[in-house]
Enzyme design. Structure first.
Site, PDB file in Angstrom:
ATOM      1  N   HIS A   5     -13.097  -4.802 138.572  1.00 19.89           N
ATOM      2  CA  HIS A   5     -12.132  -5.858 138.196  1.00 19.89           C
ATOM      3  C   HIS A   5     -12.082  -6.031 136.667  1.00 19.89           C
ATOM      4  CE1 HIS A   5      -9.990  -9.723 139.665  1.00 19.89           C
ATOM      5  NE2 HIS A   5      -9.498  -9.340 138.496  1.00 19.89           N
ATOM      6  N   ARG A  32      -4.567  -7.622 143.559  1.00 20.47           N
ATOM      7  CA  ARG A  32      -5.664  -8.333 144.208  1.00 20.47           C
ATOM      8  C   ARG A  32      -6.138  -7.515 145.410  1.00 20.47           C
ATOM      9  NH1 ARG A  32      -6.526 -10.802 140.266  1.00 20.47           N
ATOM     10  NH2 ARG A  32      -6.392 -13.034 139.895  1.00 20.47           N
TER      11      ARG A  32
HETATM   12  P1  NAP Z   1       4.044 -12.666 137.560  1.00 21.10           P
HETATM   13  O1  NAP Z   1       4.521 -12.684 136.158  1.00 21.10           O
HETATM   14  O2  NAP Z   1       3.971 -13.929 138.325  1.00 21.10           O
HETATM   15  O3  NAP Z   1       4.966 -11.618 138.349  1.00 21.10           O
HETATM   16  C1  NAP Z   1       4.852 -11.400 139.716  1.00 21.10           C
HETATM   17  C2  NAP Z   1       5.839 -10.326 140.137  1.00 21.10           C
HETATM   18  O4  NAP Z   1       5.657 -10.072 141.549  1.00 21.10           O
HETATM   19  C3  NAP Z   1       7.289 -10.760 139.963  1.00 21.10           C
HETATM   20  O5  NAP Z   1       8.089  -9.657 139.635  1.00 21.10           O
HETATM   21  C4  NAP Z   1       7.643 -11.274 141.365  1.00 21.10           C
HETATM   22  O6  NAP Z   1       9.014 -11.189 141.699  1.00 21.10           O
HETATM   23  C5  NAP Z   1       6.887 -10.286 142.224  1.00 21.10           C
HETATM   24  N1  NAP Z   1       6.675 -10.859 143.560  1.00 21.10           N
HETATM   25  C6  NAP Z   1       6.016 -11.997 143.902  1.00 21.10           C
HETATM   26  N2  NAP Z   1       6.065 -12.191 145.233  1.00 21.10           N
HETATM   27  C7  NAP Z   1       6.775 -11.163 145.736  1.00 21.10           C
HETATM   28  C8  NAP Z   1       7.185 -10.797 147.046  1.00 21.10           C
HETATM   29  N3  NAP Z   1       6.872 -11.551 148.111  1.00 21.10           N
HETATM   30  N4  NAP Z   1       7.927  -9.678 147.216  1.00 21.10           N
HETATM   31  C9  NAP Z   1       8.258  -8.901 146.145  1.00 21.10           C
HETATM   32  N5  NAP Z   1       7.915  -9.195 144.859  1.00 21.10           N
HETATM   33  C10 NAP Z   1       7.177 -10.305 144.673  1.00 21.10           C
HETATM   34  O7  NAP Z   1       2.587 -12.019 137.662  1.00 21.10           O
HETATM   35  P2  NAP Z   1       1.798 -11.194 136.536  1.00 21.10           P
HETATM   36  O8  NAP Z   1       1.403 -12.079 135.414  1.00 21.10           O
HETATM   37  O9  NAP Z   1       2.553  -9.941 136.234  1.00 21.10           O
HETATM   38  O10 NAP Z   1       0.442 -10.840 137.327  1.00 21.10           O
HETATM   39  C11 NAP Z   1       0.463 -10.138 138.556  1.00 21.10           C
HETATM   40  C12 NAP Z   1      -0.907 -10.178 139.193  1.00 21.10           C
HETATM   41  O11 NAP Z   1      -1.802  -9.289 138.534  1.00 21.10           O
HETATM   42  C13 NAP Z   1      -1.643 -11.509 139.099  1.00 21.10           C
HETATM   43  O12 NAP Z   1      -1.162 -12.446 140.060  1.00 21.10           O
HETATM   44  C14 NAP Z   1      -3.074 -11.109 139.376  1.00 21.10           C
HETATM   45  O13 NAP Z   1      -3.316 -11.147 140.763  1.00 21.10           O
HETATM   46  C15 NAP Z   1      -3.121  -9.653 138.906  1.00 21.10           C
HETATM   47  N6  NAP Z   1      -4.015  -9.499 137.750  1.00 21.10           N
HETATM   48  C16 NAP Z   1      -5.019  -8.592 137.833  1.00 21.10           C
HETATM   49  C17 NAP Z   1      -5.876  -8.398 136.745  1.00 21.10           C
HETATM   50  C18 NAP Z   1      -6.992  -7.400 136.802  1.00 21.10           C
HETATM   51  O14 NAP Z   1      -7.840  -7.375 135.893  1.00 21.10           O
HETATM   52  N7  NAP Z   1      -7.028  -6.551 137.789  1.00 21.10           N
HETATM   53  C19 NAP Z   1      -5.697  -9.154 135.564  1.00 21.10           C
HETATM   54  C20 NAP Z   1      -4.659 -10.075 135.522  1.00 21.10           C
HETATM   55  C21 NAP Z   1      -3.811 -10.236 136.614  1.00 21.10           C
HETATM   56  P3  NAP Z   1      10.126 -12.041 140.883  1.00 21.10           P
HETATM   57  O15 NAP Z   1      10.310 -11.281 139.597  1.00 21.10           O
HETATM   58  O16 NAP Z   1      11.296 -12.000 141.752  1.00 21.10           O
HETATM   59  O17 NAP Z   1       9.530 -13.426 140.671  1.00 21.10           O
END
Ligand code: NAP
Length: 334
Positions: free
Chosen positions: A297, A249
Site C-alpha cells: 500500500h 482498494r
Molecule cells: P475521485 O477523484 O473521487 O475519483 C473517483 C473516480 O471513480 C471518478 O472518475 C468517478 O466517476 C469514478 N467512480 C466512482 N464510482 C463509480 C462507479 N460506481 N462506477 C464507475 N465509476 C465510478 O478519486 P481519486 O482521488 O482519484 O482516488 C481514487 C481512489 O484511489 C481513492 O478512493 C483511494 O481508494 C485510492 N487511493 C489509493 C492509494 C494507494 O496508495 N494505493 C492512494 C490514494 C488513493 P465520476 O467521474 O463520474 O465521479
C-alpha cells in the site's frame, strides 16, 4: 455562555456569510483543532506554522474536548472523534475515506472533506506508469523465465498498439491516464458519469472498457457500487494475457475469482498494492503466487509539504464561513 458559544461556534460549511452580520468576526475566529492519527506529531508543528492563530493539539491534550470544533485526521474509524461533541468539520488527510464512511459511529451531519493532495496524483502517476511499462515490456514474464533459465523472446508491441484501461477517472485516474497518453499508450477510461477527459476514450460501459484492456488499472473509490467490481465476470471480460494493476482498494477485488483467473492463465499477472486485509496476512496465497506482485500500500502517500496548504485553506474557509473544498458526497460515497 456567550463566550463559550463564540469559541466553539462553527458556521455551517456552506452557509457563506449569510449567518454572520460581521464577517471580520469569523475571519478573526480562532479554531480549536484536534489532530488525530499516528503521524499527528509530524503534522502538528506545520499546521501551527500555517495557522498561527488557531490552536492545534493531539487527541488527549484537550482538558475540555467541548471547545474542539474541527479535526484533522488520518484514522480509518470515527471512534476517536466521539469525545468531541462540538465538531463541525472533519478534514481527512487521506484521499480515500471509504473506511471512515462505513463506520456507523461517524456523525452523518458533520462536514467531512477528503484530502486532495496536489502531490498525490504525481506520485500515483509515477507508480502507475512504472507498473504499466513493466507489464507492457513483459517484465513479469522475463522475471519468471529467468528463474527457469528460459531464453524466450516475446513479441513486443509499441505503446500506441497497447490499450490500457483506467477504471476511475478522478484526481488520480486522470493524471495517470494523461501520463500514459504522453508515452503514446491508447487509454480507455471508465467512470460513473463518463465525463470526457482529454485524450481518453471514455465509456460508462464497464464490459466494453474491460474487453479492450490489455493492462487494466483500478483507481476507483471503494463504495457500495464498486465493492467486488473486479470479479469473475470482469476477469472473463478482460482479454487473455491481460495484466491487472490494483492501486484502488483491496475490496474492489474478489480474491478467489482473481486467483482462479490467474491459475487458469487468463490473467497473466496481477500487481496488487491494496488488500482486503492489510497488512496482507502471511499465509495469503498472493505472497507466493508466481503471477502476483505485492507492494505494501505504497502507490501514493500524502506528503505534509503539499497537504498542509490544502488543510490550511479549508480551515481558513471554515473560520470565514466560506464553502469548504473537497467535501465528500455522503450519498455517492466518495
Ligand atoms: P475521485 O477523484 O473521487 O475519483 C473517483 C473516480 O471513480 C471518478 O472518475 C468517478 O466517476 C469514478 N467512480 C466512482 N464510482 C463509480 C462507479 N460506481 N462506477 C464507475 N465509476 C465510478 O478519486 P481519486 O482521488 O482519484 O482516488 C481514487 C481512489 O484511489 C481513492 O478512493 C483511494 O481508494 C485510492 N487511493 C489509493 C492509494 C494507494 O496508495 N494505493 C492512494 C490514494 C488513493 P465520476 O467521474 O463520474 O465521479
Amino acid at each position: 455562555m456567550f463566550a463559550y458559544y463564540l469559541l466553539t461556534y462553527v458556521p455551517h460549511p456552506n452557509s457563506g456569510n449569510r449567518e454572520c452580520g460581521d464577517q471580520t468576526l469569523y475571519d478573526r475566529r480562532m479554531l480549536n483543532v484536534v489532530v488525530i492519527g499516528n503521524q499527528a506529531s509530524n503534522w502538528i508543528e506545520r499546521l501551527r506554522s500555517a495557522r498561527p492563530d488557531d490552536r492545534f493539539d493531539i487527541d488527549g491534550a484537550w482538558t475540555d474536548p467541548r471547545v474542539v470544533n474541527a479535526a484533522v485526521i488520518s484514522v480509518p474509524n470515527a471512534k476517536p472523534l466521539l469525545r468531541y461533541p462540538s465538531l463541525g468539520f472533519i478534514q481527512s488527510l487521506w484521499m480515500g475515506v471509504d473506511a471512515l464512511l462505513s463506520d456507523p459511529e461517524l456523525d452523518p451531519d458533520t462536514a467531512l472533506a477528503r484530502m486532495v493532495d496536489p502531490g498525490m496524483p504525481v506520485s500515483m502517476a509515477e507508480t502507475v506508469t512504472a507498473h504499466v511499462l513493466w507489464a507492457h515490456r513483459h517484465g513479469d514474464v522475463y522475471q519468471r523465465n529467468q528463474r527457469n533459465r528460459l531464453w524466450e523472446e516475446r513479441h513486443q508491441p509499441l505503446a500506441p498498439q497497447r490499450t490500457v484501461t483506467m477504471l476511475g477517472l478522478g484526481e488520480l485516474g486522470r493524471r495517470s491516464a494523461q501520463t500514459l497518453i504522453q508515452l503514446g499508450f491508447t487509454v480507455v477510461g471508465w467512470s460513473r458519469s463518463a465525463m470526457p477527459v482529454d485524450g481518453v476514450h471514455v465509456t460508462a460501459d464497464l464490459e466494453v472498457a474491460l474487453s479492450v484492456g490489455e493492462i487494466v488499472v483500478n483507481l476507483l473509490p471503494l463504495t457500495d457500487a464498486t465493492r467486488g467490481v473486479l470479479n469473475v465476470n470482469a476477469f472473463r471480460a478482460m482479454p487473455v494475457d491481460a495484466v491487472l494493476i490494483n492501486v484502488g482498494r483491496g475490496a474492489h477485488v474478489v480474491d478467489t475469482d482473481l486467483l482462479d483467473a490467474l491459475d487458469a492463465r487468463h490473467i497473466r499477472h496481477a500487481i496488487l498494492d491494496v488488500f482486503a486485509e492489510e497488512p496482507l496476512p502471511a499465509e495469503h496465497r498472493y505472497w507466493i503466487h508466481p503471477h502476483v506482485t505485492v507492494t505494501p500500500h505504497v502507490a501514493a502517500d500524502s506528503m505534509p509539504a503539499t497537504c498542509i496548504p490544502v488543510v490550511a485553506e479549508n480551515l481558513r474557509r471554515l473560520a470565514a464561513g466560506e464553502p469548504l473544498n473537497h467535501l465528500v458526497d455522503r450519498t455517492r460515497g466518495y
